[in-house]
Design a protein around this motif. Structure first.
Motif, PDB file in Angstrom:
ATOM      1  N   VAL A  67      -8.464  -5.479  -3.952  1.00 29.60           N
ATOM      2  CA  VAL A  67      -8.207  -4.070  -3.658  1.00 29.60           C
ATOM      3  C   VAL A  67      -9.514  -3.330  -3.434  1.00 29.60           C
ATOM      4  O   VAL A  67      -9.658  -2.522  -2.503  1.00 29.60           O
ATOM      5  CB  VAL A  67      -7.405  -3.416  -4.803  1.00 29.60           C
ATOM      6  N   TRP A  68     -10.479  -3.610  -4.283  1.00 25.66           N
ATOM      7  CA  TRP A  68     -11.806  -2.988  -4.204  1.00 25.66           C
ATOM      8  C   TRP A  68     -12.477  -3.332  -2.875  1.00 25.66           C
ATOM      9  O   TRP A  68     -12.977  -2.453  -2.158  1.00 25.66           O
ATOM     10  CB  TRP A  68     -12.635  -3.493  -5.366  1.00 25.66           C
ATOM     11  N   LEU A  69     -12.490  -4.611  -2.548  1.00 22.87           N
ATOM     12  CA  LEU A  69     -13.124  -5.064  -1.311  1.00 22.87           C
ATOM     13  C   LEU A  69     -12.415  -4.484  -0.088  1.00 22.87           C
ATOM     14  O   LEU A  69     -13.069  -4.032   0.872  1.00 22.87           O
ATOM     15  CB  LEU A  69     -13.117  -6.595  -1.255  1.00 22.87           C
ATOM     16  N   GLY A  70     -11.081  -4.476  -0.122  1.00 21.87           N
ATOM     17  CA  GLY A  70     -10.335  -3.909   0.992  1.00 21.87           C
ATOM     18  C   GLY A  70     -10.591  -2.424   1.168  1.00 21.87           C
ATOM     19  O   GLY A  70     -10.692  -1.924   2.291  1.00 21.87           O
ATOM     20  N   SER A  71     -10.740  -1.718   0.054  1.00 22.73           N
ATOM     21  CA  SER A  71     -11.021  -0.283   0.120  1.00 22.73           C
ATOM     22  C   SER A  71     -12.385  -0.024   0.750  1.00 22.73           C
ATOM     23  O   SER A  71     -12.533   0.889   1.578  1.00 22.73           O
ATOM     24  CB  SER A  71     -10.972   0.326  -1.283  1.00 22.73           C
ATOM     25  N   ILE A  72     -13.372  -0.825   0.390  1.00 18.31           N
ATOM     26  CA  ILE A  72     -14.708  -0.668   0.967  1.00 18.31           C
ATOM     27  C   ILE A  72     -14.672  -0.909   2.473  1.00 18.31           C
ATOM     28  O   ILE A  72     -15.270  -0.157   3.261  1.00 18.31           O
ATOM     29  CB  ILE A  72     -15.699  -1.628   0.284  1.00 18.31           C
ATOM     30  N   PHE A  73     -13.958  -1.950   2.882  1.00 21.15           N
ATOM     31  CA  PHE A  73     -13.891  -2.250   4.319  1.00 21.15           C
ATOM     32  C   PHE A  73     -13.155  -1.143   5.077  1.00 21.15           C
ATOM     33  O   PHE A  73     -13.586  -0.730   6.162  1.00 21.15           O
ATOM     34  CB  PHE A  73     -13.193  -3.590   4.529  1.00 21.15           C
ATOM     35  N   LEU A  74     -12.072  -0.634   4.506  1.00 20.74           N
ATOM     36  CA  LEU A  74     -11.333   0.452   5.162  1.00 20.74           C
ATOM     37  C   LEU A  74     -12.189   1.708   5.262  1.00 20.74           C
ATOM     38  O   LEU A  74     -12.164   2.412   6.285  1.00 20.74           O
ATOM     39  CB  LEU A  74     -10.047   0.745   4.384  1.00 20.74           C
ATOM     40  N   LEU A  75     -12.952   2.003   4.221  1.00 22.37           N
ATOM     41  CA  LEU A  75     -13.820   3.182   4.268  1.00 22.37           C
ATOM     42  C   LEU A  75     -14.924   3.006   5.304  1.00 22.37           C
ATOM     43  O   LEU A  75     -15.298   3.961   5.996  1.00 22.37           O
ATOM     44  CB  LEU A  75     -14.427   3.434   2.888  1.00 22.37           C
ATOM     45  N   SER A  76     -15.458   1.793   5.437  1.00 18.96           N
ATOM     46  CA  SER A  76     -16.494   1.567   6.441  1.00 18.96           C
ATOM     47  C   SER A  76     -15.930   1.714   7.854  1.00 18.96           C
ATOM     48  O   SER A  76     -16.634   2.140   8.775  1.00 18.96           O
ATOM     49  CB  SER A  76     -17.120   0.182   6.263  1.00 18.96           C
ATOM     50  N   THR A  78     -13.897   3.909   8.794  1.00 20.11           N
ATOM     51  CA  THR A  78     -13.730   5.321   9.156  1.00 20.11           C
ATOM     52  C   THR A  78     -14.847   5.791  10.089  1.00 20.11           C
ATOM     53  O   THR A  78     -14.650   6.744  10.846  1.00 20.11           O
ATOM     54  CB  THR A  78     -13.710   6.206   7.898  1.00 20.11           C
ATOM     55  N   TYR A  79     -16.006   5.135  10.033  1.00 23.32           N
ATOM     56  CA  TYR A  79     -17.094   5.512  10.933  1.00 23.32           C
ATOM     57  C   TYR A  79     -16.812   5.090  12.378  1.00 23.32           C
ATOM     58  O   TYR A  79     -17.501   5.553  13.300  1.00 23.32           O
ATOM     59  CB  TYR A  79     -18.413   4.906  10.454  1.00 23.32           C
ATOM     60  N   VAL A  80     -15.832   4.223  12.570  1.00 23.03           N
ATOM     61  CA  VAL A  80     -15.430   3.822  13.910  1.00 23.03           C
ATOM     62  C   VAL A  80     -14.216   4.623  14.378  1.00 23.03           C
ATOM     63  O   VAL A  80     -14.150   5.044  15.527  1.00 23.03           O
ATOM     64  CB  VAL A  80     -15.088   2.312  13.949  1.00 23.03           C
ATOM     65  N   LEU A  81     -13.280   4.847  13.463  1.00 22.40           N
ATOM     66  CA  LEU A  81     -11.981   5.384  13.854  1.00 22.40           C
ATOM     67  C   LEU A  81     -11.913   6.903  13.859  1.00 22.40           C
ATOM     68  O   LEU A  81     -11.188   7.491  14.663  1.00 22.40           O
ATOM     69  CB  LEU A  81     -10.898   4.837  12.905  1.00 22.40           C
ATOM     70  N   PHE A  82     -12.644   7.555  12.945  1.00 19.68           N
ATOM     71  CA  PHE A  82     -12.496   8.994  12.768  1.00 19.68           C
ATOM     72  C   PHE A  82     -13.836   9.698  12.937  1.00 19.68           C
ATOM     73  O   PHE A  82     -14.892   9.066  12.970  1.00 19.68           O
ATOM     74  CB  PHE A  82     -11.905   9.306  11.389  1.00 19.68           C
ATOM     75  N   ALA A  83     -13.766  11.043  12.982  1.00 20.69           N
ATOM     76  CA  ALA A  83     -14.981  11.836  13.163  1.00 20.69           C
ATOM     77  C   ALA A  83     -14.998  13.050  12.249  1.00 20.69           C
ATOM     78  O   ALA A  83     -15.645  14.042  12.543  1.00 20.69           O
ATOM     79  CB  ALA A  83     -15.107  12.285  14.619  1.00 20.69           C
ATOM     80  N   ASN A  84     -14.280  12.976  11.135  1.00 17.92           N
ATOM     81  CA  ASN A  84     -14.249  14.095  10.202  1.00 17.92           C
ATOM     82  C   ASN A  84     -15.615  14.254   9.533  1.00 17.92           C
ATOM     83  O   ASN A  84     -16.138  13.315   8.919  1.00 17.92           O
ATOM     84  CB  ASN A  84     -13.171  13.849   9.141  1.00 17.92           C
TER      85      ASN A  84
END
Length: 512
Positions: A67-76, A78-84
């Motif tokens: 879960v921890w590793l998946g969360s880190i990858f999903l957060l990383s 965000t720099y590709v998918l979003f611009a908030n």
């Protein structure tokens, strides 16, 4: 402390060389560039570097590790998918902290629990003392063996110098002939002085320092896990994990001095606080629901009504949680009727806190309907929901002593943060403001145009339906944009789609 396995110096040199290469990659991906697709790429490379070279220390993955590793990858991602802009900046701090804590949990010789404060201490230990002491190791690795090969290296350097001296006149002749024979080659040679002139001497030094310091830091971190020096200190029995593992705590002796978590003291505090809270809640009910009908407290405006809810929230956060967590420690010491009294008072405290939280939530909702939706108001809403979930978990812990409260807080906090990154905050804000416009006819067009690139499709569609109501702001936004980024490490899907959508919209005549 378990037996250390110190690898051979040859393997250490390989780790140092890999860290140097990874530092070069990092400098290439991030120097003078906005993070984009480069962020998840480097995160994957860094994990491969750490987990491969420190694999002797690797603990077995459990469900939370994944879960921890998946969360880190999903957060990383965000720099590709979003611009908030908010999470763009906040993740600069959150993602490295999560990576360091995860690495410490998976590789540290101390093998800390993921739900204990000891994990933070172990992470700081590996970040600083374990890391820095191996900077000297790196220097020793580079200097080792120089004595034996000194004469051979001198002979090699001498041969290189002789070869350069001979090559210099030959290079002048050859390049002169080639530049005469090929005009493109001549232009290439002519552009070289401009290229070297464009490189700043100060920038070059900064790039070299970037690579050297980062390579030392990554080598020190990795080798600090492989070859660790024990800094472990024994925690007291009633240390920071008391809430997580209450069953292993030893009973306090009868001669123990009076502490703040004494059951009698806690009971007194809870009684006094709950009397005030119950009085406050009774007053809240007199107009908590009436505000939706336009009934407000005397001499109170919508802004005053909503703003007062934030002070309630601060009080719930800073006072009630402190009392609640402290009281959970006192429940273990209490027995019989006193224990049941404390539990009842804690339920009252949680109930009053939930009522105040709902009051603050409803006030903010009322405020948004009157004045619009913004980043700050959305984040406050989300924090209120998160705080309500924390209160519910604490309520479960009151009677269920074995309930892993701290672990649940950590899991909930991690998942909630990932959800906030992916929930589409800008889209929700835009849709709520558009719905408000449809009801009231009031719209802050300038604020909508300042939202991130994530929301551009909704804004374009809204402007088209409303006959160009946002066309001026969208035109200004397109004009303010720079040329498309040509550095692929900075690629961001949301910004790419924004520019393309705006260009297509105005090419078709916009909403006029």
């Amino acid at each position: 402390m378990e037996k250390q396995t110190v690898s051979k110096p040859g393997f250490a040199r390989i780790v140092l060389f890999a860290a140097f290469l990874l530092a070069i990659v990092h400098q290439y991906l991030f120097f003078d560039k906005l993070p984009g697709i480069s962020y998840p790429i480097f995160a994957v490379l860094f994990y491969a570097f750490m987990l491969y070279f420190a694999k002797e220390r690797l603990r077995k993955f459990n469900w939370f590790s994944y879960v921890w590793l998946g969360s880190i990858f999903l957060l990383s991602l965000t720099y590709v998918l979003f611009a908030n802009w908010f999470f763009f900046g906040l993740n600069f701090l959150v993602i490295p902290a999560l990576i360091l804590l995860h690495m410490t949990y998976m590789l540290s010789y101390r093998q800390p629990s993921w739900s204990g404060i000891g994990l933070i201490g172990a992470a700081l230990e590996h970040l600083f003392p374990q890391n820095l002491r191996h900077w000297g190791t790196a220097v020793k690795l580079l200097r080792r063996g120089q004595g034996k090969m000194a004469d051979e290296r001198k002979q090699v350097l001498l041969r290189i110098v002789i070869g350069l001296l001979i090559s210099a006149p030959l290079l002048l002749i050859v390049t002169s002939l080639l530049s005469t024979a090929d005009g493109v080659f001549n232009q290439l040679l002519g552009s070289l002085p401009e290229y070297f002139a464009s490189i700043s001497f100060g920038e070059g030094i900064f790039r070299v320092l970037w690579i050297l310091l980062l390579s030392l830091g990554m080598f020190g971190l990795a080798w600090g896990f492989v070859d660790s020096k024990s800094y472990t200190r024994t925690l007291p029995a009633n240390g920071p994990d008391a809430l997580t593992h209450p069953a292993v705590q030893t009973a306090a002796p009868e001669t123990e001095g009076i502490g703040i978590d004494d059951p009698i003291i806690i009971t007194t505090i809870l009684l006094a606080v709950n009397v005030v809270y119950m009085l406050f809640v009774s007053v809240q009910f007199s107009y908590l629901f009436g505000a939706w009908e336009g009934i407000l407290p005397d001499n109170s405006t919508y802004a005053d009504y909503a703003r007062s809810g934030f002070f309630e929230l601060i009080m719930v956060t800073s006072i009630n949680f402190g009392i609640l967590l402290l009281s959970l420690l006192a429940v273990r010491k209490a027995g019989g009727g006193l224990k049941r009294v404390i539990q009842l008072l804690l339920y009252i405290l949680v109930l009053c806190s939930m009522v105040m939280l709902y009051s603050a939530y409803s006030r903010l909702t009322l405020y948004e309907e009157a004045y619009g939706y913004t980043y700050i108001r959305f984040l406050v809403h989300a924090f209120m929901i998160f705080l309500g979930l924390l209160l519910i978990l604490a309520a479960v812990r009151i009677t269920r002593v074995q309930f892993p409260l701290l672990r649940c807080y950590i899991v909930l906090g991690l998942l909630a943060y990932v959800l906030m990154n992916y929930i589409g905050m800008d889209r929700i804000i835009a849709r709520q403001n558009i719905q408000r416009y449809e009801v009231s006819g009031s719209l802050d067009a300038a604020y909508l145009a300042r939202l991130s690139a994530d929301v551009m499709p909704e804004l374009i569609e809204f402007s088209r339906q409303e006959k160009g109501i946002l066309d001026e702001e969208l035109q200004n936004r397109l004009a303010d944009q720079v040329e498309p980024l040509r550095n692929w490490p900075s690629f961001n899907l949301a910004r790419f789609q924004e520019r393309r959508a705006l260009e297509q919209y105005f090419e078709k005549g916009a909403g006029n």
